[in-house]
Design a protein around this motif. Structure first.
Motif, PDB file in Angstrom:
ATOM      1  N   SER A  92       6.259-114.067  -5.320  1.00 53.72           N
ATOM      2  CA  SER A  92       5.794-115.434  -5.067  1.00 53.72           C
ATOM      3  C   SER A  92       6.405-116.374  -6.100  1.00 53.72           C
ATOM      4  CB  SER A  92       4.259-115.489  -5.132  1.00 53.72           C
ATOM      5  OG  SER A  92       3.790-116.809  -4.933  1.00 53.72           O
ATOM      6  N   PRO A  93       7.754-116.516  -6.100  1.00 46.53           N
ATOM      7  CA  PRO A  93       8.382-117.401  -7.086  1.00 46.53           C
ATOM      8  C   PRO A  93       7.981-118.855  -6.859  1.00 46.53           C
ATOM      9  CG  PRO A  93       9.970-116.755  -5.409  1.00 46.53           C
ATOM     10  CD  PRO A  93       8.740-115.935  -5.172  1.00 46.53           C
ATOM     11  N   LEU A  94       7.850-119.599  -7.947  1.00 44.46           N
ATOM     12  CA  LEU A  94       7.574-121.028  -7.822  1.00 44.46           C
ATOM     13  C   LEU A  94       8.851-121.698  -7.328  1.00 44.46           C
ATOM     14  CD1 LEU A  94       5.369-123.179  -8.344  1.00 44.46           C
ATOM     15  CD2 LEU A  94       6.449-123.586 -10.565  1.00 44.46           C
ATOM     16  N   ARG A  95       8.759-122.437  -6.229  1.00 44.60           N
ATOM     17  CA  ARG A  95       9.964-122.945  -5.576  1.00 44.60           C
ATOM     18  C   ARG A  95       9.668-124.157  -4.724  1.00 44.60           C
ATOM     19  NH1 ARG A  95       7.437-118.937  -3.046  1.00 44.60           N
ATOM     20  NH2 ARG A  95       7.427-118.748  -0.769  1.00 44.60           N
ATOM     21  N   ILE A  96      10.714-124.907  -4.451  1.00 43.54           N
ATOM     22  CA  ILE A  96      10.679-125.955  -3.437  1.00 43.54           C
ATOM     23  C   ILE A  96      11.508-125.462  -2.260  1.00 43.54           C
ATOM     24  CG2 ILE A  96      11.566-128.256  -2.864  1.00 43.54           C
ATOM     25  CD1 ILE A  96      10.639-129.215  -5.581  1.00 43.54           C
ATOM     26  N   ALA A  97      10.894-125.397  -1.095  1.00 41.98           N
ATOM     27  CA  ALA A  97      11.548-124.906   0.116  1.00 41.98           C
ATOM     28  C   ALA A  97      11.584-126.030   1.142  1.00 41.98           C
ATOM     29  CB  ALA A  97      10.805-123.693   0.671  1.00 41.98           C
ATOM     30  N   ILE A  98      12.788-126.484   1.468  1.00 43.91           N
ATOM     31  CA  ILE A  98      12.977-127.630   2.354  1.00 43.91           C
ATOM     32  C   ILE A  98      13.573-127.179   3.689  1.00 43.91           C
ATOM     33  CG2 ILE A  98      14.150-129.851   2.618  1.00 43.91           C
ATOM     34  CD1 ILE A  98      11.909-129.790   0.489  1.00 43.91           C
ATOM     35  N   ASP A  99      13.010-127.684   4.776  1.00 48.11           N
ATOM     36  CA  ASP A  99      13.498-127.373   6.123  1.00 48.11           C
ATOM     37  C   ASP A  99      14.699-128.240   6.474  1.00 48.11           C
ATOM     38  OD1 ASP A  99      11.253-125.676   6.361  1.00 48.11           O
ATOM     39  OD2 ASP A  99      10.024-127.366   7.047  1.00 48.11           O
ATOM     40  N   ALA A 100      15.449-127.788   7.449  1.00 49.60           N
ATOM     41  CA  ALA A 100      16.567-128.586   7.962  1.00 49.60           C
ATOM     42  C   ALA A 100      16.010-129.658   8.892  1.00 49.60           C
ATOM     43  CB  ALA A 100      17.559-127.704   8.705  1.00 49.60           C
TER      44      ALA A 100
END
Length: 373
Positions: A150-158
């Protein structure tokens, strides 16, 4: 004719150069409410306690978490809504066996608004992940969630012309120690025009940023940024002070370093014991040392004490001002908050969106230590 042709060519080249330069320079904002919205905090680790005597004295119940529910807008075009949770270490009372590890959990929805038409809004992704906390050292292991899948991340959709991407946070934040031993005095200096003001604080506890990596996003134009420095907590006043938080990033191919200095002053309402009100008053400046030599506003502060001048706002410089207001409900018979309603009303003066978003991300990562009191 050849001379005229050459002159026109140079004019075109000069025009293109100016256009490229203008594109490379990010516009600045001077805006009221540049960070605005609310956060509601429920300190369940203080109100849901272990009553069976299973865990060490004063422990919260197993599974009790503090929750920070937020709905915040940054620079009018970026929205952060969702929650951050915080749980403590739990050890059994007799044999000190660990039953729960301390950690932060992020579950924040990200949305953007069209700068050309703020009525157009789109959800673009999430800021999610886990941050383990080493309570022995005070270290928030920003990249430690990877070991928990569960890495801390920003995940952006296309969406539209924005390609999908995922970028991870990294590095460390060393939180407040909560221990009187080791707290030291420190002298902070502030340059206003050509005059230096300083204050000495007797007991400070630094919150340190050690190669802390802020993930890029929510939009692709907000770059990955590395942060070093410290934001120090003054136990006697509740103020936060810094003589330099350094943000390093690449903007349009150019390496940039922003140095943030100044104070976040805690001011309590005269009736705080009954109404629970208090506020953080922001007076943070960007690249103060580089800018100060061009200002002549020092005379305006000549009649103030060094301490008053240190906390005075000088909006001739790029700065973040305004306040974050708290309305706390206390645990019965104590002065410890059981819950808080928090209102953000921060203003920018001559700051870029990148500078504002970078600071906001860092402030959210420090949610636990910043709201401990």
């Amino acid at each position: 004719m050849k001379l005229l042709h050459v002159t026109r060519c140079w004019a075109v080249i000069a025009g293109l150069a100016l256009a490229v330069t203008a594109q490379a320079q990010e516009q600045t904002l001077s805006e009221t409410g540049v960070i605005a919205g609310t956060m509601e905090i429920d300190f369940k680790t203080r109100t849901e306690l272990d009553t069976a005597g299973t865990y060490a004295d004063g422990s919260s119940a197993l599974g009790a978490k503090d929750t920070y529910i937020l709905k915040l807008t940054v620079a009018k075009t970026t929205e952060f809504s969702g929650k951050i949770t915080r749980q403590p270490d739990l050890f059994t009372k007799i044999i000190r066996s660990q039953k729960q590890k301390a950690e932060l959990g992020f579950d924040i929805n990200l949305a953007v608004r069209n700068p050309r038409n703020l009525d157009e809004r789109r959800n673009v992704g999430k800021w999610v992940g886990t941050v383990p906390i080493n309570t022995a050292t005070g270290a928030f292991e920003i990249s430690g969630g990877a070991s928990l899948e569960s890495p801390l991340r920003i995940a952006i959709d296309a969406i539209g012309q924005q390609p999908a991407f995922t970028d991870k946070f990294g590095g460390k934040l060393i939180g407040k120690s909560k221990k009187d031993e080791g707290l030291a005095s420190y002298t902070y200096k502030r340059l206003v025009g050509n005059k230096t003001f300083e204050i000495k604080v007797a007991k400070i506890d630094p919150m340190k940023f050690v190669d802390l990596e802020l993930a890029k996003g929510p939009a692709g134009n907000y770059p990955r940024t590395v942060v070093n420095g410290r934001l120090d907590f003054d136990y006697e006043t509740g103020n936060w002070l810094t003589d330099g938080i350094r943000f390093r990033y690449n903007f349009n191919g150019k390496e940039v370093e922003d140095i943030v200095t100044g104070s976040v002053k805690w001011v309590e309402d005269e009736n705080r014991k009954t109404n629970g009100k208090g506020e953080y008053q922001f007076n943070l400046r960007w690249n103060e040392a580089k800018q100060a030599k061009d200002t002549t506003e020092a005379a305006a502060f000549d009649k103030l004490s060094d301490e008053d001048a240190f906390f005075a706002v000088d909006d001739s410089l790029p700065c973040l001002t305004g306040k974050i207001s708290y309305e706390d409900k206390f645990i019965s018979g104590e002065e410890t908050p059981a819950s808080s309603k928090v209102t953000y009303a921060l203003n920018s003066n001559k700051l870029t969106k990148t500078q504002i978003v970078n600071f906001f991300k860092l402030w959210l990562i420090g949610t636990g230590p910043i709201n401990d009191e």
